[in-house]
Design a protein around this motif. Structure first.
Motif, PDB file in Angstrom:
ATOM      1  N   LYS A  90     -17.118  -8.004   2.963  1.00 22.99           N
ATOM      2  CA  LYS A  90     -16.034  -8.973   2.845  1.00 22.99           C
ATOM      3  C   LYS A  90     -16.546 -10.381   3.159  1.00 22.99           C
ATOM      4  O   LYS A  90     -16.166 -11.359   2.495  1.00 22.99           O
ATOM      5  CB  LYS A  90     -14.894  -8.595   3.786  1.00 22.99           C
ATOM      6  CG  LYS A  90     -13.679  -9.497   3.707  1.00 22.99           C
ATOM      7  CD  LYS A  90     -12.592  -8.986   4.650  1.00 22.99           C
ATOM      8  CE  LYS A  90     -11.353  -9.852   4.597  1.00 22.99           C
ATOM      9  NZ  LYS A  90     -10.289  -9.333   5.516  1.00 22.99           N
ATOM     10  N   LEU A 121      -9.703  -6.952  -1.537  1.00 20.26           N
ATOM     11  CA  LEU A 121      -9.268  -5.726  -0.849  1.00 20.26           C
ATOM     12  C   LEU A 121     -10.450  -4.819  -0.520  1.00 20.26           C
ATOM     13  O   LEU A 121     -10.268  -3.611  -0.317  1.00 20.26           O
ATOM     14  CB  LEU A 121      -8.257  -4.976  -1.729  1.00 20.26           C
ATOM     15  CG  LEU A 121      -6.978  -5.732  -2.094  1.00 20.26           C
ATOM     16  CD1 LEU A 121      -6.089  -4.879  -3.000  1.00 20.26           C
ATOM     17  CD2 LEU A 121      -6.213  -6.158  -0.851  1.00 20.26           C
ATOM     18  N   VAL A 151      -8.554  -5.323  -7.265  1.00 19.72           N
ATOM     19  CA  VAL A 151      -8.989  -5.462  -5.876  1.00 19.72           C
ATOM     20  C   VAL A 151      -9.697  -6.787  -5.608  1.00 19.72           C
ATOM     21  O   VAL A 151      -9.951  -7.130  -4.456  1.00 19.72           O
ATOM     22  CB  VAL A 151      -9.926  -4.292  -5.477  1.00 19.72           C
ATOM     23  CG1 VAL A 151      -9.180  -2.971  -5.512  1.00 19.72           C
ATOM     24  CG2 VAL A 151     -11.170  -4.252  -6.367  1.00 19.72           C
ATOM     25  N   SER A 172       0.817  -1.211   0.000  1.00 21.74           N
ATOM     26  CA  SER A 172       0.000   0.000   0.000  1.00 21.74           C
ATOM     27  C   SER A 172       0.853   1.264   0.000  1.00 21.74           C
ATOM     28  O   SER A 172       0.571   2.220  -0.732  1.00 21.74           O
ATOM     29  CB  SER A 172      -0.941   0.000   1.211  1.00 21.74           C
ATOM     30  OG  SER A 172      -0.198  -0.077   2.425  1.00 21.74           O
ATOM     31  N   HIS A 207     -10.115  -2.602   2.376  1.00 17.75           N
ATOM     32  CA  HIS A 207      -8.986  -1.679   2.301  1.00 17.75           C
ATOM     33  C   HIS A 207      -9.238  -0.560   1.293  1.00 17.75           C
ATOM     34  O   HIS A 207      -8.311   0.203   0.973  1.00 17.75           O
ATOM     35  CB  HIS A 207      -7.716  -2.433   1.914  1.00 17.75           C
ATOM     36  CG  HIS A 207      -7.320  -3.505   2.889  1.00 17.75           C
ATOM     37  ND1 HIS A 207      -6.853  -3.227   4.161  1.00 17.75           N
ATOM     38  CD2 HIS A 207      -7.363  -4.853   2.787  1.00 17.75           C
ATOM     39  CE1 HIS A 207      -6.603  -4.361   4.792  1.00 17.75           C
ATOM     40  NE2 HIS A 207      -6.897  -5.352   3.987  1.00 17.75           N
ATOM     41  N   THR A 220      -7.560 -12.662  -4.298  1.00 19.07           N
ATOM     42  CA  THR A 220      -7.287 -11.374  -3.673  1.00 19.07           C
ATOM     43  C   THR A 220      -8.613 -10.681  -3.378  1.00 19.07           C
ATOM     44  O   THR A 220      -9.527 -10.697  -4.203  1.00 19.07           O
ATOM     45  CB  THR A 220      -6.440 -10.498  -4.613  1.00 19.07           C
ATOM     46  OG1 THR A 220      -5.132 -11.063  -4.714  1.00 19.07           O
ATOM     47  CG2 THR A 220      -6.344  -9.068  -4.104  1.00 19.07           C
ATOM     48  N   PHE A 233      -0.579  -6.512  -0.585  1.00 18.87           N
ATOM     49  CA  PHE A 233      -1.018  -5.156  -0.290  1.00 18.87           C
ATOM     50  C   PHE A 233      -0.648  -4.736   1.122  1.00 18.87           C
ATOM     51  O   PHE A 233      -0.296  -3.576   1.371  1.00 18.87           O
ATOM     52  CB  PHE A 233      -2.531  -5.032  -0.496  1.00 18.87           C
ATOM     53  CG  PHE A 233      -3.063  -3.644  -0.287  1.00 18.87           C
ATOM     54  CD1 PHE A 233      -2.941  -2.690  -1.287  1.00 18.87           C
ATOM     55  CD2 PHE A 233      -3.674  -3.276   0.899  1.00 18.87           C
ATOM     56  CE1 PHE A 233      -3.418  -1.399  -1.102  1.00 18.87           C
ATOM     57  CE2 PHE A 233      -4.151  -1.996   1.092  1.00 18.87           C
ATOM     58  CZ  PHE A 233      -4.030  -1.055   0.095  1.00 18.87           C
ATOM     59  N   ALA A 249      -5.474 -10.666   1.378  1.00 22.23           N
ATOM     60  CA  ALA A 249      -5.123  -9.295   0.999  1.00 22.23           C
ATOM     61  C   ALA A 249      -3.832  -9.283   0.201  1.00 22.23           C
ATOM     62  O   ALA A 249      -3.438  -8.250  -0.336  1.00 22.23           O
ATOM     63  CB  ALA A 249      -4.991  -8.413   2.235  1.00 22.23           C
ATOM     64  N   ILE A 275      -6.834   2.485  -0.285  1.00 21.30           N
ATOM     65  CA  ILE A 275      -6.578   2.471  -1.730  1.00 21.30           C
ATOM     66  C   ILE A 275      -6.938   3.822  -2.334  1.00 21.30           C
ATOM     67  O   ILE A 275      -6.194   4.377  -3.154  1.00 21.30           O
ATOM     68  CB  ILE A 275      -7.386   1.328  -2.391  1.00 21.30           C
ATOM     69  CG1 ILE A 275      -6.795  -0.022  -1.983  1.00 21.30           C
ATOM     70  CG2 ILE A 275      -7.397   1.480  -3.914  1.00 21.30           C
ATOM     71  CD1 ILE A 275      -7.631  -1.207  -2.385  1.00 21.30           C
TER      72      ILE A 275
END
Length: 248
Positions: free
Chosen positions: A225, A169, A104, A80, A172, A167, A241, A238, A176
């Motif tokens: 999620k 994300l 993502v 990140s 997050h 993956t 990242f 994740a 991002i």
């Protein structure tokens, strides 16, 4: 360029010409060779760069910005904080640079090879008796821990080995966005239309929650999620990242 790649480009150029004549004004590429071929064939075309361009630093991003890219996908192997530095460097040098994007969601490619890994079990060439839409076999590599890495061979005869877990994300997205990413990508290749439809809706809901934050936003993203876990093959991660790549 690999001879199969040349054959592939030669085979699809007529189809791309037809689509271009019908109004298509952008193509996604994973290499500068294909980009140059399209630029010379279709003046004024807009390009989208996939993760196959392996953009790890601001210099690469800036160099590719000299081509007519509208969007450039950063390497999914970046941390990140590395993403934030890259985007800052690129936009400082050229405020009108392409939109930086990040994958993502999806089973990201762990390796791409020119070797045809399926050759021992099937012929590379497409079976002429195979009907369009017919069910095709699924292949994967099982490691010593029992994890299965999906594999497929593209029309250019390259083999793609995907990660055993997807993956994800979604929780997050605030970080991002803060890092300067202007577009997020859901890699739904090899998945069903239902997966693509539902995943896009989940991420739309997540983006709306991030754009209109409240004290409930973190809980909302965790709930989304949890919904994604029911769709993911092999679980979710994740990836780099958070912690970057491990040095071997």
């Amino acid at each position: 360029v690999h001879h199969e790649r040349i054959k592939y480009l030669a085979a699809i150029l007529p189809d791309l010409t037809m689509l271009y004549d019908k109004g298509l004004d952008a193509f996604m590429v994973d290499g500068t060779g294909a980009a140059q071929a399209l630029i010379s064939r279709f003046p004024g075309i807009h390009l989208y760069g996939s993760a196959g361009l392996n953009i790890f630093n601001g210099e690469t991003f800036t160099s590719l910005s000299r081509m007519p890219f509208v969007l450039l996908t950063l390497s999914p192997e970046l941390k990140s904080d590395e993403i934030a530095v890259l985007v800052q460097q690129a936009t400082q040098k050229n405020p009108l640079s392409p939109v930086p994007a990040l994958i993502v969601q999806g089973a990201i490619e762990a390796m791409v090879t020119e070797d045809c890994l399926l050759e021992p079990v099937k012929k590379c060439q497409k079976d002429p008796k195979e009907r369009p839409g017919s069910r095709q076999s699924w292949y994967g590599i099982r490691d010593e821990t029992g994890r299965i890495f999906p594999i497929h061979v593209d029309a250019g005869c390259r083999t793609y080995i995907r990660n055993a877990v997807e993956t994800c994300l979604v929780d997050h997205l605030p970080a991002i966005t803060a890092a300067g990413i202007g577009a997020i990508i859901i890699d739904a290749r090899g998945r069903t239309s239902r997966y693509a439809h539902d995943m896009v809706n989940i991420y739309r809901e997540a983006c709306d929650a991030v754009q209109h934050p409240s004290g409930d936003t973190p809980r909302h993203l965790r709930e989304l999620k949890g919904r994604i876990k029911t769709y993911a093959c092999g679980g979710i991660t994740a990836g780099p990242f958070l912690s970057g790549l491990k040095e071997e």
